[in-house]
Write an enzyme that holds these catalytic residues in place. Structure first.
Site, mmCIF file in Angstrom:
data_model
loop_
_atom_site.group_PDB
_atom_site.id
_atom_site.type_symbol
_atom_site.label_atom_id
_atom_site.label_comp_id
_atom_site.label_asym_id
_atom_site.label_seq_id
_atom_site.Cartn_x
_atom_site.Cartn_y
_atom_site.Cartn_z
ATOM 1 C CD1 TRP A 106 -0.132 -1.158 3.234
ATOM 2 C CD2 TRP A 106 -0.473 1.043 3.437
ATOM 3 N NE1 TRP A 106 0.214 -0.793 4.507
ATOM 4 C CE2 TRP A 106 0.007 0.544 4.663
ATOM 5 C CE3 TRP A 106 -0.780 2.401 3.324
ATOM 6 C CZ2 TRP A 106 0.216 1.366 5.773
ATOM 7 C CZ3 TRP A 106 -0.577 3.232 4.429
ATOM 8 C CH2 TRP A 106 -0.090 2.699 5.632
ATOM 9 C CB SER A 134 3.687 0.165 -2.562
ATOM 10 O OG SER A 134 3.283 0.996 -3.624
ATOM 11 C CE1 TYR A 158 -0.119 -0.105 -8.913
ATOM 12 C CE2 TYR A 158 0.997 1.437 -7.456
ATOM 13 C CZ TYR A 158 -0.093 0.639 -7.755
ATOM 14 O OH TYR A 158 -1.152 0.599 -6.889
ATOM 15 C CB THR A 184 -0.030 -3.904 -9.308
ATOM 16 O OG1 THR A 184 0.431 -4.328 -8.022
ATOM 17 C CG2 THR A 184 -1.478 -3.432 -9.182
ATOM 18 C CB SER A 269 -6.133 -8.352 -5.586
ATOM 19 O OG SER A 269 -6.232 -7.065 -5.022
ATOM 20 C CG HIS A 271 -5.798 -1.875 -6.559
ATOM 21 N ND1 HIS A 271 -4.710 -2.050 -7.391
ATOM 22 C CD2 HIS A 271 -5.462 -0.820 -5.762
ATOM 23 C CE1 HIS A 271 -3.787 -1.141 -7.114
ATOM 24 N NE2 HIS A 271 -4.222 -0.379 -6.122
ATOM 25 N NE ARG A 274 -6.975 2.536 -2.847
ATOM 26 C CZ ARG A 274 -7.128 3.556 -2.020
ATOM 27 N NH1 ARG A 274 -8.099 3.535 -1.130
ATOM 28 N NH2 ARG A 274 -6.321 4.587 -2.067
ATOM 29 C CG ASP A 302 -5.686 -8.286 -1.804
ATOM 30 O OD1 ASP A 302 -6.693 -8.153 -2.522
ATOM 31 O OD2 ASP A 302 -4.625 -7.674 -2.041
ATOM 32 N N GLY A 303 -8.567 -8.604 0.022
ATOM 33 C CA GLY A 303 -9.796 -7.830 -0.139
ATOM 34 C C GLY A 303 -10.815 -8.190 0.922
ATOM 35 N N GLY A 304 -10.935 -7.338 1.930
ATOM 36 C CA GLY A 304 -11.979 -7.529 2.930
ATOM 37 C C GLY A 304 -11.714 -8.625 3.949
ATOM 38 C CB ILE A 305 -8.802 -10.794 4.726
ATOM 39 C CG1 ILE A 305 -8.869 -11.524 3.384
ATOM 40 C CG2 ILE A 305 -8.335 -11.660 5.881
ATOM 41 C CD1 ILE A 305 -9.294 -12.944 3.426
ATOM 42 N NE ARG A 306 -11.237 -4.950 6.597
ATOM 43 C CZ ARG A 306 -10.515 -5.015 5.468
ATOM 44 N NH1 ARG A 306 -9.687 -6.039 5.236
ATOM 45 N NH2 ARG A 306 -10.592 -4.063 4.566
HETATM 46 C C1 LIG Z 1 -4.589 3.194 0.655
HETATM 47 C C2 LIG Z 1 -4.294 2.027 -0.242
HETATM 48 C C3 LIG Z 1 -3.158 2.064 -1.049
HETATM 49 C C4 LIG Z 1 -2.875 0.980 -1.884
HETATM 50 N N1 LIG Z 1 -1.730 1.022 -2.636
HETATM 51 C C5 LIG Z 1 -1.422 -0.041 -3.420
HETATM 52 C C6 LIG Z 1 -0.205 -0.070 -4.151
HETATM 53 O O1 LIG Z 1 0.611 0.845 -4.066
HETATM 54 N N2 LIG Z 1 0.040 -1.144 -4.937
HETATM 55 C C7 LIG Z 1 -0.839 -2.200 -5.051
HETATM 56 O O2 LIG Z 1 -0.577 -3.155 -5.784
HETATM 57 N N3 LIG Z 1 -1.988 -2.206 -4.329
HETATM 58 C C8 LIG Z 1 -2.289 -1.169 -3.527
HETATM 59 N N4 LIG Z 1 -3.432 -1.210 -2.773
HETATM 60 C C9 LIG Z 1 -4.277 -2.429 -2.774
HETATM 61 C C10 LIG Z 1 -3.788 -3.412 -1.710
HETATM 62 O O3 LIG Z 1 -2.559 -4.002 -2.082
HETATM 63 C C11 LIG Z 1 -4.774 -4.559 -1.482
HETATM 64 O O4 LIG Z 1 -5.058 -5.186 -2.711
HETATM 65 C C12 LIG Z 1 -6.081 -4.143 -0.802
HETATM 66 O O5 LIG Z 1 -5.879 -3.082 0.099
HETATM 67 C C13 LIG Z 1 -6.675 -5.356 -0.058
HETATM 68 O O6 LIG Z 1 -7.931 -5.057 0.450
HETATM 69 P P1 LIG Z 1 -8.208 -4.640 2.001
HETATM 70 O O7 LIG Z 1 -7.733 -3.231 2.146
HETATM 71 O O8 LIG Z 1 -9.678 -4.788 2.112
HETATM 72 O O9 LIG Z 1 -7.455 -5.612 2.889
HETATM 73 C C14 LIG Z 1 -3.739 -0.145 -1.918
HETATM 74 C C15 LIG Z 1 -4.865 -0.174 -1.098
HETATM 75 C C16 LIG Z 1 -5.150 0.890 -0.261
HETATM 76 C C17 LIG Z 1 -6.354 0.809 0.637
#
Ligand SMILES: Cc1cc2nc3c(=O)[nH]c(=O)nc-3n(C[C@H](O)[C@H](O)[C@H](O)COP(=O)(O)O)c2cc1C
Length: 377
Positions: A106, A134, A158, A184, A269, A271, A274, A302-306
């Site tokens: 992130w 990242s 990236y 990514t 994922s 992302h 986003r 990943d995504g929403g694992i809480r």
């Molecule tokens: C604030 C933020 C910044 C992120 N920046 C990147 C990044 O730089 N590179 C990338 O591959 N994913 C990025 N992601 C996605 C995360 O790697 C990941 O896929 C995602 O946060 C997982 O979901 P979760 O937040 O529900 O755990 C970002 C996500 C967030 C919330």
């Protein structure tokens, strides 16, 4: 109201243990309260920064469905199985990790905590978890490596404005001892982050972005720059000398194409909701990707694992590991390296506890039979 110095998660039992100088027991199911952690982070950070971290794209449908999609599955506990202590260690592309819960890449971590990526790396080290750095980090990949010279860390790439610069980052990751390169793939253009638009959000002036040449800013590469294709998988493996993980895969056919082109793993994922929206939830895409890949490559999600049960569901559906984004953000914001360690330790503890309740004792041996779709849905 809790201050930043007080324990950020958990209940009195954990606080008493900490006060007594005992580590909170990692398998204490009451150990992690992610909602409380997020509430505390929201008090510490400026509202537009919170929105930037928490938000998704467009109508945030993907974001809103992510956790619920894991919870559309139910555990199928076994009984009378003589379960011993739960073994949590596994390997990811040959790298030993103490837990199947890793930290997703992130961006811009110094916005959450002055120690940024260094603190995240320390928190990961304390728990033996894998950390992914990242391209948009506020600490150079070499400086993060210096914090954690050994231990599992991957670098996320990236596509930048300058292909030569992107190639150079891949080579640097190999030289600095990262053990995999994560491409990514779900950001051909930036998603429409409406909260950022409404807030007129801008990165703080002077935020270091050592991997982005100054003229580039942090946006995706403009039209006209060569797009990535599956041919880039082998090219980046070659440049870096590292196995390549493709992140952002949501379809079985794409997963098969990536693996055929040389990917060592695919990472399911959205992302964090986003990018494209609404898209299929990771929990819904994972079985299709696992089936397409078979034993040819590792699969992560990943995504929403809480919660620990979300982790267990993902493992049962065929993920070898899961990653968290926002929980790690709130952990870093509230407690620096300790906060990150508490999040990873807490989720891992919940996983161990849930596995014990389900008659399972090894994360490497969780089968598809451990879950079923909720029958009443
Ligand atoms: C604030 C933020 C910044 C992120 N920046 C990147 C990044 O730089 N590179 C990338 O591959 N994913 C990025 N992601 C996605 C995360 O790697 C990941 O896929 C995602 O946060 C997982 O979901 P979760 O937040 O529900 O755990 C970002 C996500 C967030 C919330």
């Amino acid at each position: 109201m809790a201050s930043a110095q007080e324990p950020t998660t958990g209940p009195r039992l954990t606080q008493r243990r900490r006060a007594a100088g005992e580590p909170a027991h990692p398998a204490d199911p009451a150990y992690l309260d992610l909602d409380a952690l997020e509430r505390q982070a929201r008090e510490l950070l400026p509202p537009d920064v919170v929105d930037h971290f928490a938000g998704g794209a467009d109508r945030e449908t993907t974001l809103g469905e992510a956790t619920a999609a894991w919870r559309a599955w139910r555990l199928r506990p076994r009984v009378l199985t003589d379960v011993g202590p739960v073994a949590l260690a596994t390997t990811l592309l040959g790298t030993d990790v103490a837990t199947p819960v890793g930290i997703a890449p992130w961006a811009h971590q110094a916005m959450a905590h002055p120690e940024g990526e260094r603190a995240t790396a320390r928190g990961a080290a304390a728990t033996g978890a894998l950390v992914t750095v990242s391209t948009s980090s506020t600490t150079s990949l070499e400086d993060v490596a210096a914090v954690r010279p050994t231990g599992p860390r991957w670098f996320q790439l990236y596509r930048l404005h300058s292909p030569a610069h992107t190639d150079d980052l891949a080579r640097r990751a190999g030289r600095a001892g990262y053990t995999a390169l994560v491409l990514t793939a779900d950001l051909p253009v930036l998603g429409r982050r409406l909260r950022d638009l409404r807030n007129d959000f801008a990165l703080p002036a002077g935020l270091p972005l050592p991997h982005h040449p100054p003229a580039d800013g942090t946006g995706p590469a403009p039209a006209g720059t060569p797009r990535w294709t599956t041919a880039d998988i082998a090219r980046f493996a070659d440049l870096s000398g590292l196995p390549v993980v493709v992140k952002g895969v949501l379809r079985g056919d794409d997963a098969a194409r990536c693996v055929a082109a040389g990917a060592s793993a695919v990472w399911v994922s959205t992302h964090g909701g986003r990018q494209a929206d609404p898209v299929v939830a990771s929990a819904a895409a994972l079985p299709e990707v696992v089936e397409a890949v078979g034993t040819e490559a590792e699969v992560y999600a990943d995504g929403g694992i809480r919660s620990g049960s979300d982790v267990l569901t993902a493992l049962a559906l065929g993920a070898r590991a899961v990653f968290v984004g926002r929980p790690a953000i709130w952990g870093l914001a509230t407690g620096g390296a300790d906060g990150v360690a508490r999040v990873i330790g807490g989720l891992t503890g919940e996983l161990a506890h849930t596995m014990a309740l389900c008659g399972l004792d090894d994360v490497r041996a969780v089968g598809r039979d451990a879950v079923a779709r909720a029958a009443w849905r």
